[in-house]
Design an enzyme around this catalytic site. Structure first.
Site, mmCIF file in Angstrom:
data_model
loop_
_atom_site.group_PDB
_atom_site.id
_atom_site.type_symbol
_atom_site.label_atom_id
_atom_site.label_comp_id
_atom_site.label_asym_id
_atom_site.label_seq_id
_atom_site.Cartn_x
_atom_site.Cartn_y
_atom_site.Cartn_z
ATOM 1 N N ASP A 180 0.761 -1.244 0.000
ATOM 2 C CA ASP A 180 0.000 0.000 0.000
ATOM 3 C C ASP A 180 0.796 1.301 0.000
ATOM 4 O O ASP A 180 0.592 2.153 -0.845
ATOM 5 C CB ASP A 180 -0.936 0.013 1.215
ATOM 6 C CG ASP A 180 -1.808 -1.234 1.290
ATOM 7 O OD1 ASP A 180 -1.654 -2.131 0.443
ATOM 8 O OD2 ASP A 180 -2.649 -1.309 2.196
ATOM 9 N N GLU A 409 1.368 -9.085 11.492
ATOM 10 C CA GLU A 409 1.225 -8.746 10.070
ATOM 11 C C GLU A 409 2.603 -8.686 9.395
ATOM 12 O O GLU A 409 2.798 -9.213 8.307
ATOM 13 C CB GLU A 409 0.521 -7.386 9.987
ATOM 14 C CG GLU A 409 0.121 -6.956 8.602
ATOM 15 C CD GLU A 409 -0.801 -5.736 8.627
ATOM 16 O OE1 GLU A 409 -1.024 -5.144 9.706
ATOM 17 O OE2 GLU A 409 -1.311 -5.367 7.554
HETATM 18 C C1 GLC Z 1 -2.923 -4.425 3.675
HETATM 19 C C2 GLC Z 1 -1.749 -4.977 2.877
HETATM 20 C C3 GLC Z 1 -2.254 -5.904 1.787
HETATM 21 C C4 GLC Z 1 -3.096 -6.993 2.420
HETATM 22 C C5 GLC Z 1 -4.198 -6.434 3.325
HETATM 23 C C6 GLC Z 1 -4.869 -7.513 4.152
HETATM 24 O O1 GLC Z 1 -3.738 -3.636 2.891
HETATM 25 O O2 GLC Z 1 -0.959 -3.962 2.349
HETATM 26 O O3 GLC Z 1 -1.198 -6.452 1.062
HETATM 27 O O4 GLC Z 1 -3.655 -7.803 1.442
HETATM 28 O O5 GLC Z 1 -3.650 -5.498 4.211
HETATM 29 O O6 GLC Z 1 -3.931 -8.220 4.914
#
Ligand code: GLC
Length: 436
Positions: A180, A409
Site C-alpha cells: 500500500d 502482520e
Molecule cells: C494491507 C496490505 C495488503 C493486504 C491487506 C490484508 O492492505 O498492504 O497487502 O492484502 O492489508 O492483509
C-alpha cells in the site's frame, strides 16, 4: 548472532517450533469465517485476495478440503470481465473503511472492491494440485474447475492493465500492488487531486498505532482513486485512459509471470486443449519480452515506472528480488549483490524497501518492515535459480522473526519486533507451509 547454540538451546528451539505449529493452526482457526479466512479480525474483517491464496497453503497442511474451499470462495467473486477483486465483502462489518458503499462496485456477483491484487492464486492452486501431497482425483477435479477462471483472470491483467502491450503490468491504485504505502507510489500519487474526497473517518488507526500505518495524505489519495474508479463504473478502458495513478509494478509483474508459468504447467497436467495452452504461452512470451523494461541501471535494480510521467522509481524494493521467482535470470548476480548490500544495513531480511534510502522506515508498513509471504516467494525463486545460500538465509531470517515475535502482520527488519496487526493469517500460513 555469530554464536553457536549449545545442544540445550537447540532442544529449546525445537520445542518452540513444534509449539508454534500448534499456535499457527489456532490463528487460522480463529480467523476462519467458514468459507473464507479473514487476514485478522477487526482490522481486516473480509476476504482479501492474495491473503487467501497464501492462507490456502497453510490450511493445506492440515485440512486440504478447507484449503480448496478458501480458493473456491475467492474465485466465486470473479467479475464477468475476469477480474478477481482485492476484497470481497462477504459480511457486514463496521470496523473497516472504506466499505462497499464507498467502492460502489456492483459489477460482480458479490459486493467487492473494484480493483485486483497480486495474482499469486494460480501458483497456489498448482502447488495444491501438483505439490508434495497433491495429485489425488479430488485435487485434479478441483484444479480443473479453477483453470478457466484463472486463465480469464490472467487475460484480464493483460487486457486491462497492459493495454499498450508493454509486457509489464500497471496498477491503478497503490492497494492493487498489495504494498500500500511503498515510497514508490509517493511521487505518482502526489499528482492526485484529493479535494473532492470530503470528510471520512478511518478505522485502521483506532486499531493499530498510527505510526505504523499510512499517513492521512496517503488515505486521501487512496479514496480519490476509489472515487474516480467508481465514477467510471469501474470500466477498465476508462481507468487505463484517465486514472491519475498508472504505475508499472515489478511485484505484480513478477507474480503474474510466475503464475502464468504455473498455469501452463497445470494446464498440461490437466490435458487442456492446445489452443488454450497456446494463449498462456503467448502471454508468457510477451512478459518475458517486457520484463527488462523495469531494469533501472542507476538503481541497480528492477523498479516501478510511472507510466503517466515516464519516470522510474529511484530505489529497489523487496519486489525487485522476485525476478528469479518469475523465472527471469539475466540479472541474478546483480540482484544478489544488491541483497548482500541490504543485509549489511539490517539484521533481518528482506526489508520491503531499500534500507540505505532516506525514506526507509523500519516500522511503517511497506516502507521497511519484512513480510513473511514476500520472503517465501523471494526465497523460493532464489532456490530455483541455484542461489541456495541466499534462499536459506532468507528462510532462516523469517523463521527467527517468527520465533521472536510470533504471527504479526509484518516485522521490523532492525529489531524483529511485530509491526501492524497481530494474530495474522498469512504469517501463520507461511509458518505452516514453509517454516515449521
Ligand atoms: C494491507 C496490505 C495488503 C493486504 C491487506 C490484508 O492492505 O498492504 O497487502 O492484502 O492489508 O492483509
Amino acid at each position: 548472532m555469530g554464536r553457536h547454540m549449545s545442544s540445550d538451546e537447540h532442544v529449546d528451539v525445537d520445542d518452540r517450533i513444534a509449539a508454534l505449529a500448534q499456535r499457527a493452526k489456532q490463528v487460522l482457526e480463529d480467523n476462519d469465517r467458514g468459507s473464507y479466512t479473514v487476514p485478522t479480525a477487526k482490522l481486516y474483517p473480509f476476504q482479501w485476495n492474495w491473503d487467501s491464496a497464501f492462507v490456502a497453503l497453510g490450511w493445506a497442511q492440515f485440512d486440504r478440503e478447507r484449503a480448496w474451499l478458501e480458493v473456491e470462495t475467492l474465485l466465486s467473486a470473479q467479475w464477468p470481465s475476469g477480474m478477481v477483486p482485492h476484497i470481497v465483502f462477504w459480511a457486514e462489518q463496521d470496523t473497516y473503511f472504506p466499505g462497499p458503499d464507498v467502492w460502489r462496485a456492483d459489477n460482480g456477483p458479490h459486493p467487492s472492491s473494484g480493483i485486483s491484487q497480486p495474482p499469486v492464486l494460480a501458483s497456489v492452486i498448482t502447488q495444491l494440485a501438483l505439490g508434495d501431497s497433491g495429485e489425488s482425483e479430488t485435487d485434479r477435479a478441483k484444479a480443473d474447475a479453477a483453470f478457466d477462471s484463472l486463465n480469464r483472470w490472467h487475460q484480464w491483467w493483460h487486457t486491462a492493465r497492459d493495454p499498450k502491450d508493454l509486457g509489464v503490468m500497471a496498477i491503478s491504485h497503490p492497494w492493487e500492488s498489495g504494498r500500500d504505502n511503498l515510497p514508490d507510489w509517493d511521487i505518482p500519487a502526489a499528482a492526485i487531486d484529493a479535494s473532492g474526497v470530503g470528510h471520512y473517518e478511518r478505522r485502521d488507526t483506532k486499531l493499530v498505532d498510527a505510526s505504523m500505518r499510512p499517513h492521512k495524505h496517503d488515505y486521501d489519495r487512496y479514496l480519490a482513486l476509489v472515487k474516480f474508479g467508481a465514477d467510471q463504473g469501474w470500466d477498465d478502458a476508462a481507468i487505463a485512459a484517465g486514472n491519475e495513478f498508472w504505475v508499472v509494478d515489478p511485484g505484480v509483474t513478477a507474480i503474474l509471470l510466475r503464475a502464468e508459468r504455473d498455469l501452463l504447467r497445470l494446464g498440461q497436467w490437466l490435458g487442456r486443449d492446445v489452443d488454450e495452452l497456446a494463449s498462456v504461452s503467448g502471454r508468457i512470451e510477451r512478459m518475458e519480452g517486457g520484463y527488462d523494461r523495469m531494469w533501472n541501471a542507476a538503481a541497480g535494480s528492477y523498479t516501478s515506472i510511472d507510466l503517466r510521467s515516464g519516470e522510474y522509481a529511484t530505489a529497489g524494493t523487496s519486489a525487485s528480488f522476485l525476478a528469479a521467482y518469475a523465472g527471469i535470470t539475466e540479472r541474478t548476480s546483480e540482484l544478489v549483490d544488491e541483497l548482500a548490500s541490504w543485509s549489511e544495513h539490517c539484521p533481518f531480511l528482506v526489508p520491503s524497501f531499500d534500507p540505505r534510502d532516506s525514506r526507509f522506515e523500519p516500522n511503517r508498513y511497506w516502507r521497511g518492515p519484512v513480510w513473511a509471504m514476500v520472503n517465501y516467494m523471494i526465497s523460493t525463486g532464489l532456490a530455483d535459480v541455484g542461489e541456495g545460500e541466499w534462499a536459506d538465509r532468507i528462510r532462516v531470517s523469517t523463521r527467527d522473526l517468527v520465533l521472536e515475535s510470533g504471527f504479526p502482520e509484518s516485522f521490523s527488519p532492525t529489531t524483529a519486533e511485530s509491526v501492524g496487526g497481530l494474530h495474522f493469517a498469512w504469517t501463520a500460513a507461511i509458518w505452516l507451509a514453509w517454516l515449521s
